[in-house]
Write an enzyme that holds these catalytic residues in place. Sequence first.
Site, PDB file in Angstrom:
ATOM      1  N   TYR A 148       0.834  -1.207   0.000  1.00 23.62           N
ATOM      2  CA  TYR A 148       0.000   0.000   0.000  1.00 23.62           C
ATOM      3  C   TYR A 148       0.869   1.259   0.000  1.00 23.62           C
ATOM      4  O   TYR A 148       0.737   2.120  -0.862  1.00 23.62           O
ATOM      5  CB  TYR A 148      -0.901  -0.021   1.233  1.00 23.62           C
ATOM      6  N   ASP A 149       1.810   1.326   0.970  1.00 27.25           N
ATOM      7  CA  ASP A 149       2.606   2.545   1.141  1.00 27.25           C
ATOM      8  C   ASP A 149       3.473   2.831  -0.086  1.00 27.25           C
ATOM      9  O   ASP A 149       3.502   3.951  -0.600  1.00 27.25           O
ATOM     10  CB  ASP A 149       3.525   2.408   2.363  1.00 27.25           C
ATOM     11  N   VAL A 190     -10.150   1.355  12.403  1.00 24.73           N
ATOM     12  CA  VAL A 190     -10.371   1.428  13.846  1.00 24.73           C
ATOM     13  C   VAL A 190     -11.729   2.027  14.212  1.00 24.73           C
ATOM     14  O   VAL A 190     -12.405   1.528  15.115  1.00 24.73           O
ATOM     15  CB  VAL A 190      -9.195   2.149  14.550  1.00 24.73           C
ATOM     16  N   THR A 213      -1.145   7.078  18.232  1.00 26.47           N
ATOM     17  CA  THR A 213      -2.115   8.135  17.935  1.00 26.47           C
ATOM     18  C   THR A 213      -2.491   8.169  16.453  1.00 26.47           C
ATOM     19  O   THR A 213      -1.727   7.745  15.596  1.00 26.47           O
ATOM     20  CB  THR A 213      -1.568   9.534  18.300  1.00 26.47           C
TER      21      THR A 213
HETATM   22  P1  NAD Z   1     -12.630   1.980   0.030  1.00 27.38           P
HETATM   23  O1  NAD Z   1     -11.963   0.662   0.122  1.00 27.38           O
HETATM   24  O2  NAD Z   1     -13.996   2.119   0.598  1.00 27.38           O
HETATM   25  O3  NAD Z   1     -12.672   2.486  -1.478  1.00 27.38           O
HETATM   26  C1  NAD Z   1     -11.802   2.072  -2.484  1.00 27.38           C
HETATM   27  C2  NAD Z   1     -12.620   1.754  -3.723  1.00 27.38           C
HETATM   28  O4  NAD Z   1     -11.736   1.381  -4.789  1.00 27.38           O
HETATM   29  C3  NAD Z   1     -13.573   0.583  -3.503  1.00 27.38           C
HETATM   30  O5  NAD Z   1     -14.847   0.921  -3.983  1.00 27.38           O
HETATM   31  C4  NAD Z   1     -12.933  -0.541  -4.315  1.00 27.38           C
HETATM   32  O6  NAD Z   1     -13.875  -1.475  -4.787  1.00 27.38           O
HETATM   33  C5  NAD Z   1     -12.259   0.238  -5.433  1.00 27.38           C
HETATM   34  N1  NAD Z   1     -11.144  -0.479  -6.065  1.00 27.38           N
HETATM   35  C6  NAD Z   1     -10.138  -1.161  -5.461  1.00 27.38           C
HETATM   36  N2  NAD Z   1      -9.303  -1.671  -6.380  1.00 27.38           N
HETATM   37  C7  NAD Z   1      -9.786  -1.300  -7.602  1.00 27.38           C
HETATM   38  C8  NAD Z   1      -9.369  -1.543  -8.946  1.00 27.38           C
HETATM   39  N3  NAD Z   1      -8.275  -2.262  -9.218  1.00 27.38           N
HETATM   40  N4  NAD Z   1     -10.123  -1.022  -9.946  1.00 27.38           N
HETATM   41  C9  NAD Z   1     -11.234  -0.304  -9.676  1.00 27.38           C
HETATM   42  N5  NAD Z   1     -11.674  -0.062  -8.438  1.00 27.38           N
HETATM   43  C10 NAD Z   1     -10.957  -0.552  -7.412  1.00 27.38           C
HETATM   44  O7  NAD Z   1     -11.633   3.034   0.723  1.00 27.38           O
HETATM   45  P2  NAD Z   1     -11.776   4.613   0.924  1.00 27.38           P
HETATM   46  O8  NAD Z   1     -11.546   4.879   2.343  1.00 27.38           O
HETATM   47  O9  NAD Z   1     -12.986   5.137   0.285  1.00 27.38           O
HETATM   48  O10 NAD Z   1     -10.473   5.119   0.149  1.00 27.38           O
HETATM   49  C11 NAD Z   1     -10.554   5.754  -1.111  1.00 27.38           C
HETATM   50  C12 NAD Z   1      -9.167   6.254  -1.505  1.00 27.38           C
HETATM   51  O11 NAD Z   1      -8.697   7.187  -0.547  1.00 27.38           O
HETATM   52  C13 NAD Z   1      -8.127   5.144  -1.586  1.00 27.38           C
HETATM   53  O12 NAD Z   1      -7.284   5.397  -2.685  1.00 27.38           O
HETATM   54  C14 NAD Z   1      -7.362   5.291  -0.298  1.00 27.38           C
HETATM   55  O13 NAD Z   1      -6.034   4.855  -0.441  1.00 27.38           O
HETATM   56  C15 NAD Z   1      -7.441   6.786  -0.065  1.00 27.38           C
HETATM   57  N6  NAD Z   1      -7.286   7.108   1.358  1.00 27.38           N
HETATM   58  C16 NAD Z   1      -8.305   6.888   2.248  1.00 27.38           C
HETATM   59  C17 NAD Z   1      -8.117   7.166   3.598  1.00 27.38           C
HETATM   60  C18 NAD Z   1      -9.205   6.983   4.621  1.00 27.38           C
HETATM   61  O14 NAD Z   1      -8.937   7.184   5.790  1.00 27.38           O
HETATM   62  N7  NAD Z   1     -10.425   6.657   4.276  1.00 27.38           N
HETATM   63  C19 NAD Z   1      -6.880   7.647   4.039  1.00 27.38           C
HETATM   64  C20 NAD Z   1      -5.864   7.826   3.111  1.00 27.38           C
HETATM   65  C21 NAD Z   1      -6.082   7.567   1.766  1.00 27.38           C
HETATM   66  N1  UDP Z   2      -6.557  -0.451  15.616  1.00 24.49           N
HETATM   67  C1  UDP Z   2      -6.989  -0.928  16.833  1.00 24.49           C
HETATM   68  N2  UDP Z   2      -8.069  -1.761  16.869  1.00 24.49           N
HETATM   69  C2  UDP Z   2      -8.764  -2.121  15.751  1.00 24.49           C
HETATM   70  C3  UDP Z   2      -8.323  -1.610  14.504  1.00 24.49           C
HETATM   71  C4  UDP Z   2      -7.206  -0.785  14.471  1.00 24.49           C
HETATM   72  O1  UDP Z   2      -6.409  -0.626  17.884  1.00 24.49           O
HETATM   73  O2  UDP Z   2      -9.749  -2.868  15.871  1.00 24.49           O
HETATM   74  C5  UDP Z   2      -5.402   0.478  15.590  1.00 24.49           C
HETATM   75  C6  UDP Z   2      -4.322   0.159  14.562  1.00 24.49           C
HETATM   76  O3  UDP Z   2      -3.379  -0.745  15.082  1.00 24.49           O
HETATM   77  C7  UDP Z   2      -3.731   1.532  14.312  1.00 24.49           C
HETATM   78  C8  UDP Z   2      -4.928   2.490  14.484  1.00 24.49           C
HETATM   79  O4  UDP Z   2      -5.894   1.749  15.231  1.00 24.49           O
HETATM   80  O5  UDP Z   2      -2.775   1.841  15.282  1.00 24.49           O
HETATM   81  C9  UDP Z   2      -5.538   2.921  13.160  1.00 24.49           C
HETATM   82  O6  UDP Z   2      -5.778   1.776  12.372  1.00 24.49           O
HETATM   83  P1  UDP Z   2      -6.524   1.828  10.974  1.00 24.49           P
HETATM   84  O7  UDP Z   2      -6.411   0.470  10.371  1.00 24.49           O
HETATM   85  O8  UDP Z   2      -7.870   2.415  11.141  1.00 24.49           O
HETATM   86  O9  UDP Z   2      -5.690   2.902  10.139  1.00 24.49           O
HETATM   87  P2  UDP Z   2      -4.133   3.072   9.807  1.00 24.49           P
HETATM   88  O10 UDP Z   2      -3.305   2.195  10.692  1.00 24.49           O
HETATM   89  O11 UDP Z   2      -3.999   2.700   8.382  1.00 24.49           O
HETATM   90  O12 UDP Z   2      -3.892   4.495  10.093  1.00 24.49           O
END
Ligand code: NAD
Ligand code: UDP
Length: 314
Positions: A148-149, A190, A213
């Site tokens: 992912y990263d 979370v 955090t």
């Molecule tokens: P989500 O999983 O609900 O949405 C992702 C969508 O992409 C889903 O509808 C999934 O079906 C679709 N998808 C996955 N792979 C695909 C592919 N190969 N082709 C077409 N569609 C595909 O997650 P979200 O929280 O809505 O995240 C949306 C975007 O925002 C992502 O790119 C994610 O990395 C980014 N983002 C979200 C957060 C957050 O906290 N929600 C934080 C940082 C970045």
């Molecule tokens: N986390 C937790 N309990 C859960 C799910 C996540 O304590 O049931 C923690 C996780 O280890 C992380 C933080 O909550 O430290 C945020 O996790 P999340 O997966 O929501 O987002 P990300 O780690 O990608 O920021």
Amino acid sequence: MGYYDNRTLVTGGAGFLGSHLCERLVKRGADVLCLDNLFTGSKRNVSALLGDPRFELMRHDVTFPLYVEVDRIYNLACPASPIHYQRDPVQTTKTSVHGAINMLGLAKRVKARILQASTSEVYGDPEVHPQVESYWGRVNPVGTRSCYDEGKRCAETLFFDYQRQNDLDIKVVRIFNTYGPRMHPDDGRVVSNFVVQALRGQDLTIYGDGSQTRSFCYVDDLIDGMMRMMDSDKGFYGPVNLGNPGEFTMLELAEKVLRIVGSKSRIVHRPLPPDDPRQRQPDITLAKNKLGWEPKVGLDDGLKETVAYFRSIL
Ligand code: NAD
Ligand code: UDP
Ligand code: UDP
């Protein structure tokens, strides 16, 4: 091109953030093509839009080429929750990298403006706090979060190289943890985990000691920031942080959720996943200055909305 009759492509449009974005775009009069392979998203997320003539849902995987005519592209396709992006990690990297190449190739051909939904994960487990855009991050290239990263980091590289090489009109936002209605109940993140557990009377699972955090942004604020970035002056590429600077430990979050739900669930501890960032908080000075944007919804109010949503669907 009229401002309100833009043909706008939203990849990942049937996901959590994508569905909110599609809704806002349709409301403002855009013609929206929502593209999704429905891996973590669902038709239900966009069911309210399905009858609208300005809205179209297309099942397609962004790792394959796409030939359509659009003016703007929001590239959100990518699973965002660790349990989902780690299920098929190779596909996750492909989605970010091949997906970015295809969408950039499309943007180049049709001269569309294109915005990438990047992430605070590009900072990894940061030693600079709060995180500013100029910080390069500390990311493990070979761990379980790397698909992912590093996929998202490579996508940023592609965006900036397409800009330099082809003069593309790009925008990059780095999204910090965002929550709200329409998160999937089994999404694994979370906020949804804690709220669902509290509503079901199950134990709240804190990973590790709960002192790590995160800073949580309510979905409406985030979408507002993303749209402002898309509408910003040509030549402002970002990357720009979008998130709520209010920083909380996971223990504090769990206690808030228990209080708001009025739940008697207990807090239990589970092993901390590898490479879990210790702390995360956005510096949003750039977004304030360039976009006139800052979040308005505090964590308590946002959690109340989120709890009400999960109560209605569980
Ligand atoms: P989500 O999983 O609900 O949405 C992702 C969508 O992409 C889903 O509808 C999934 O079906 C679709 N998808 C996955 N792979 C695909 C592919 N190969 N082709 C077409 N569609 C595909 O997650 P979200 O929280 O809505 O995240 C949306 C975007 O925002 C992502 O790119 C994610 O990395 C980014 N983002 C979200 C957060 C957050 O906290 N929600 C934080 C940082 C970045
Ligand atoms: N986390 C937790 N309990 C859960 C799910 C996540 O304590 O049931 C923690 C996780 O280890 C992380 C933080 O909550 O430290 C945020 O996790 P999340 O997966 O929501 O987002 P990300 O780690 O990608 O920021
Ligand atoms: N592409 C696409 N739709 C388009 C134009 C291109 O999906 O309308 C894809 C195509 O598959 C190509 C990729 O975008 O592989 C990159 O396109 P670009 O023109 O940058 O590179 P090239 O075609 O020269 O490899």
